[in-house]
Enzyme design. Structure first.
Site, PDB file in Angstrom:
ATOM      1  N   SER A 149       7.684 -72.634  57.795  1.00 40.84           N
ATOM      2  CA  SER A 149       7.027 -73.630  57.317  1.00 40.84           C
ATOM      3  C   SER A 149       8.104 -74.622  56.761  1.00 40.84           C
ATOM      4  O   SER A 149       9.387 -73.919  56.302  1.00 40.84           O
ATOM      5  CB  SER A 149       6.315 -73.365  55.772  1.00 40.84           C
ATOM      6  N   TYR A 162       4.938 -69.753  47.693  1.00 39.38           N
ATOM      7  CA  TYR A 162       4.623 -70.008  49.251  1.00 39.38           C
ATOM      8  C   TYR A 162       5.946 -70.411  49.699  1.00 39.38           C
ATOM      9  O   TYR A 162       6.118 -69.654  50.692  1.00 39.38           O
ATOM     10  CB  TYR A 162       3.619 -71.120  49.470  1.00 39.38           C
TER      11      TYR A 162
END
Ligand SMILES: NC(=O)c1ccc[n+]([C@@H]2O[C@H](COP(=O)([O-])OP(=O)(O)OC[C@H]3O[C@@H](n4cnc5c(N)ncnc54)[C@H](OP(=O)(O)O)[C@@H]3O)[C@@H](O)[C@H]2O)c1
Length: 257
Positions: A149, A162
């Protein structure tokens, strides 16, 4: 011409395991690998979406199977690692796309949130990669593909645990590239920007923010699962044998602004 492209990109005769292959980016990648010739195993929890994905692939003439299980615990990961070899044998290609993003405010993140996120997003890729890469190395061909990500590189809409998990994924990818160097096994990461999938369904309700995110890319739109198809086929195939330890941004230029 066809032979030339086949040598570079065909996945005929290969076997792939795609975690999170029943939805979003993972489903886009599973479809690409299967259509490029790989016998593809879809791994996720929900049986309905697995069955739907497998049926769609089979209807397109692909070889595909589904295995249901939970990557949210150590026993679950170990059980799935074995179960995913049942349909077509040991994989040549592992794609780690299963992921969760639970987004509590930073001060409210619990140890349970940390464990849940780290287990699915980082521990499962580590254990599955370790389990499969030994066999890949002995056969002289293997492809470990991670879905990272932009939050591995910078904070973005409450990265929290995350973002930390995705930082771990990219470091793991480089460690794997080093560990398996010279064996025919490579490890690389695809780095999405903002992709319209069920993962961020809640964020998508804010149409203003979605439009603002699209405007921050250079291409002028948010990502789609199909945007990952060609890069995944490249990283899974013979043509990428000299590419390892790399992060390939598939983000419409979002990260270079
Ligand atoms: N969408 C984005 O903008 C974006 C941006 C950057 C990175 N990513 C990353 O891209 C990857 C795919 O995301 P996505 O947007 O495609 O998400 P998605 O549509 O929500 O798909 C997630 C997939 O993972 C599976 N999964 C989740 N928890 C699991 C568990 N405990 N055990 C087994 N399977 C599990 C889900 O199936 P079940 O729920 O049925 O188990 C589903 O197939 C993730 O790693 C995510 O972090 C996405």
């Amino acid at each position: 011409m066809t032979d030339y492209l086949d040598d570079l990109f065909s996945l005929a005769g290969r076997t792939a395991v795609v975690t999170g292959g029943s939805s979003g980016i993972g489903r886009g990648i599973a479809t690409a690998l299967a259509r490029a010739g790989a016998a593809t195993v879809i791994v996720a929890r929900g049986e309905d979406r697995i069955a739907d994905t497998v049926a769609e692939l089979q209807a397109a003439g692909c070889t595909a199977a589904g295995v249901s299980g939970d990557l949210g615990s150590r026993p679950g990961i170990r059980a799935l690692a074995e179960a995913a070899t049942a349909p077509f044998g040991e994989p040549d290609i592992l794609v780690n796309s299963a992921g969760i993003n639970i987004r509590p405010p930073f001060a409210d993140i619990t140890e349970e949130d940390w464990d849940a996120t780290m287990t699915v997003n980082a521990l499962a890729p580590f254990l599955l990669g370790q389990r499969y890469a030994t066999g890949m190395a002995s056969r002289g061909y293997g492809r470990l593909i991670h879905i990272s990500s932009q939050q591995a590189h910078r904070a973005f809409v409450g990265s929290g645990v995350y973002g930390a998990s995705k930082g771990a994924v990219e470091s793991l990818m480089r460690s794997e590239a080093e560990a398996w160097g010279g064996t025919g096994v490579t490890s690389n990461a695809l780095v999405p920007g903002f992709v319209l999938t069920p993962l961020n369904a809640r964020l998508q309700e804010d149409t203003g923010q979605i439009a603002a995110l699209a405007a921050r890319t250079m291409i002028g739109r948010n990502g789609l699962p199909s945007d990952f198809a060609a890069a995944a086929v490249f990283l899974a195939g013979s043509g990428s044998s000299y590419v390892t330890g790399q992060s390939l941004f598939i983000d419409g230029g979002l990260s270079v602004h």
